[in-house]
Design an enzyme around this catalytic site. Structure first.
Site, short mmCIF file in Angstrom:
data_model
loop_
_atom_site.label_atom_id
_atom_site.label_comp_id
_atom_site.label_asym_id
_atom_site.label_seq_id
_atom_site.Cartn_x
_atom_site.Cartn_y
_atom_site.Cartn_z
N ASP A 260 27.68 -58.11 -21.51
CA ASP A 260 28.51 -58.86 -20.56
C ASP A 260 27.74 -60.01 -19.91
O ASP A 260 28.33 -60.92 -19.35
CB ASP A 260 28.96 -57.91 -19.42
CG ASP A 260 30.42 -57.53 -19.51
OD1 ASP A 260 31.20 -58.28 -20.11
OD2 ASP A 260 30.77 -56.46 -18.96
N LYS B 198 39.27 -54.27 -26.73
CA LYS B 198 37.87 -54.32 -27.13
C LYS B 198 37.62 -53.34 -28.29
O LYS B 198 36.94 -53.67 -29.26
CB LYS B 198 36.95 -53.99 -25.95
CG LYS B 198 36.86 -55.15 -24.94
CD LYS B 198 36.25 -54.75 -23.60
CE LYS B 198 36.36 -55.94 -22.63
NZ LYS B 198 36.00 -55.63 -21.26
N GLN C 229 33.38 -51.49 -17.59
CA GLN C 229 34.58 -52.27 -17.27
C GLN C 229 34.72 -52.41 -15.75
O GLN C 229 34.61 -51.43 -15.01
CB GLN C 229 35.81 -51.58 -17.88
CG GLN C 229 37.10 -52.37 -17.76
CD GLN C 229 37.08 -53.69 -18.50
OE1 GLN C 229 36.48 -53.81 -19.57
NE2 GLN C 229 37.72 -54.70 -17.94
N1 GUN Z 1 36.86 -57.22 -15.94
C1 GUN Z 1 37.47 -58.41 -16.11
N2 GUN Z 1 36.76 -59.18 -16.97
C2 GUN Z 1 35.70 -58.45 -17.35
C3 GUN Z 1 34.61 -58.69 -18.22
O1 GUN Z 1 34.46 -59.75 -18.83
N3 GUN Z 1 33.73 -57.66 -18.36
C4 GUN Z 1 33.85 -56.49 -17.69
N4 GUN Z 1 32.93 -55.58 -17.88
N5 GUN Z 1 34.83 -56.24 -16.87
C5 GUN Z 1 35.77 -57.21 -16.70
#
Ligand code: GUN
Length: 282
Positions: free
Chosen positions: A118, A51, A95
């Site tokens: 998200d 990211k 996350q």
């Molecule tokens: N963990 C696995 N996929 C995601 C996601 O798309 N966003 C977040 N915040 N955590 C994750």
């Protein structure tokens, strides 16, 4: 046809990069994403690093706040509150998964819905449910872009989603429904999964089991979107679909790696720009 999410995401990233360059000319600041990582999950660390790289590539500002797993729920909520009130921050992403002692629901609810890139805040989930404008979770959003790229029209098509998570299964089902598909949501308790999957014009595999879906699950000429990220018996990255076993009978399929995965990060960048514009009154 193999749908290269890697190539498609590169193309979109170039467009986003140009957008950020234009933002630089026309606004007093750049879009900013803050990612919070709690604990020591290896996969999460990799995702967060990707990211950061994605942001750097297109020119978005990013900050990663890393905490070890002694970080308390109260401290995390206080951090989110601070970021909610920080005008220089457009997107906040916590996350997942979080360590056991932190309640995910409480944390996701604490994020300002206007910074919820998200799309996991209950307000955004509800808006998606109602078919209203909202932040759309990145993985499902990316899958729709992939279908668009191959000019696939979902109208009247039979979509089978295997998996019912809040992150992928539920939102992609609603999005396909909005596009006039006939949607079936299957899961671990579904009876006769093979029969249901064999009906699918579009099969969305999101169960987290390496190479689970072989040719017996897939109709000739189907489109297969593989959301799985697993390790096979040789510790090699693989999807939920047995790619080699099905590739010659499908119309189109996403590989793992290089399919759905790269799109997810690119959609996060896109959502961050969307948050930036919204917060600037556009
Ligand atoms: N963990 C696995 N996929 C995601 C996601 O798309 N966003 C977040 N915040 N955590 C994750």
């Amino acid at each position: 046809m193999i749908i290269s999410g890697k190539e498609i995401s590169m193309k979109i990233k170039e467009q986003l990069k140009e957008e950020v360059a234009a933002i630089k000319e026309n606004y007093s600041r750049l879009p900013k994403l803050v990612v919070i990582l709690v604990g020591d999950n290896q996969a999460s660390k990799t995702y967060v690093r990707n990211k950061e790289r994605g942001c750097a590539y297109i020119g978005i500002e990013s900050e990663v706040l890393k905490h070890d797993d002694t970080f308390s729920e109260a401290e995390l909520l206080a951090e989110i509150s601070r970021l909610n009130n920080d005008d220089s921050v457009d997107g906040i992403l916590v996350q997942l998964p979080l360590p056991q002692h932190i309640e995910e629901e409480k944390v996701l609810k604490a994020i300002d819905p206007n910074k919820d890139v998200d799309g996991f805040h209950p307000q955004n989930a509800a808006r998606l449910f109602l078919g209203q404008q909202s932040f759309v979770p990145c993985t499902p959003k990316g899958m729709l872009v992939l279908l668009d790229e191959i000019n696939y029209d979902l109208k009247g098509k039979e979509v089978v989603v295997v998996g019912r998570s809040n992150i992928v299964g539920k939102p992609i089902s609603l999005l396909c429904l909005q596009k006039d598909a006939t949607v079936t949501i299957a899961h671990s308790k579904t009876k006769d999964l093979k029969k249901i999957c064999s009906r699918a014009d579009v099969l969305i595999a999101a169960i987290g089991k390496p190479k689970f879906f072989n040719h017996e699950y897939i109709k000739d000429g189907a489109v297969v979107l593989d959301v799985g990220i697993n390790r096979d018996e040789n510790n090699k990255l693989c999807g939920d679909v047995d790619f080699e076993d099905v590739k010659d009978r499908v119309m189109a399929i996403t590989p793992v790696p290089g399919g759905v995965g790269p799109m997810t990060i690119t959609m996060l960048m896109q959502n961050t720009l969307e948050a930036f514009y919204k917060r600037n009154g556009e």
